[in-house]
Write a protein that holds these residues in place. Structure first.
Motif, PDB file in Angstrom:
ATOM      1  N   HIS A  28      -4.273  53.602  14.995  1.00  0.00           N
ATOM      2  CA  HIS A  28      -4.977  53.432  16.260  1.00  0.00           C
ATOM      3  C   HIS A  28      -6.495  53.397  16.104  1.00  0.00           C
ATOM      4  O   HIS A  28      -7.183  52.925  16.985  1.00  0.00           O
ATOM      5  CB  HIS A  28      -4.535  54.483  17.280  1.00  0.00           C
ATOM      6  N   SER A  29      -7.042  53.868  14.996  1.00  0.00           N
ATOM      7  CA  SER A  29      -8.476  53.817  14.766  1.00  0.00           C
ATOM      8  C   SER A  29      -8.706  53.716  13.261  1.00  0.00           C
ATOM      9  O   SER A  29      -9.299  54.603  12.652  1.00  0.00           O
ATOM     10  CB  SER A  29      -9.146  55.075  15.329  1.00  0.00           C
ATOM     11  N   GLY A  32     -12.396  53.938  11.870  1.00  0.00           N
ATOM     12  CA  GLY A  32     -12.931  55.290  12.031  1.00  0.00           C
ATOM     13  C   GLY A  32     -12.254  56.290  11.111  1.00  0.00           C
ATOM     14  O   GLY A  32     -12.905  57.161  10.533  1.00  0.00           O
TER      15      GLY A  32
END
Length: 183
Positions: A28-29, A32
């Motif tokens: 989802h990221s 990051g």
């Protein structure tokens, strides 16, 4: 630079984590998550100063495509943690004693006046709110958790500087502290 140093080919190194295995980024990221994992690897000494690491090799290690690794490494290059080596990857920046002394001097020039101003203006209970952040850093240092300490220390200093109400000061001092932690 030593004579002939410019002629040397940079070594590309496969990254091998110091512990059982790297944290695998969640989808989802991805960028990051990769950035966080790379910061921890840099601070923890798993990525060595002067060594060149390829985005595809790091991507394979994390189980992601090379794109989020390249994006994260570009951000780290902007922060001074790595240097781009065209067609090879990214070299972990080396910091000498002079670099660290200069960073410490700049931090002192910015943080000390801010702290003096805060000491005169803030009531004791506001300072007490910072205690858990300070304790977190002390505990991480006691465990020998370099990445955890750097994270906690960064959080503590960010919280202190944010009390000034000056977003730019908080941003600049945070960047300086991160550059110190890369070392």
């Amino acid at each position: 630079m030593e004579q002939g140093a410019a002629e040397q080919q940079p070594r590309t190194r496969a990254w091998v984590p110091a512990q059982a295995g790297p944290a695998v980024p969640r989808r989802h990221s991805v960028r990051g998550q990769v950035l966080t994992a790379l910061r921890h690897a840099l601070i923890g000494g798993e990525l060595l100063p002067g060594e060149v690491y390829s985005a595809p090799a790091l991507a394979e290690r994390y189980g992601v495509s090379a794109t989020p690794v390249r994006e994260a490494m570009q951000q780290l290059a902007g922060e001074g943690a790595v240097e781009v080596v065209p067609n090879r990857g990214f070299r972990v920046a080396e910091r000498g004693a002079r670099d660290l002394a200069e960073l410490a001097e700049v931090r002192t020039m910015l943080e000390v006046p801010a702290l003096i101003r805060l000491a005169r203006a803030l009531p004791p209970e506001r300072w007490e709110e910072l205690r858990p952040l300070a304790v977190e850093g002390v505990e991480a240092a006691a465990r020998g958790d370099r990445a955890g300490y750097a994270e906690a220390d960064h959080g503590f200093h960010r919280a202190v500087m944010s009390l000034t109400g000056n977003r730019r000061l908080t941003e600049v001092t945070g960047d300086l502290l991160r550059r110190v932690h890369w070392s």
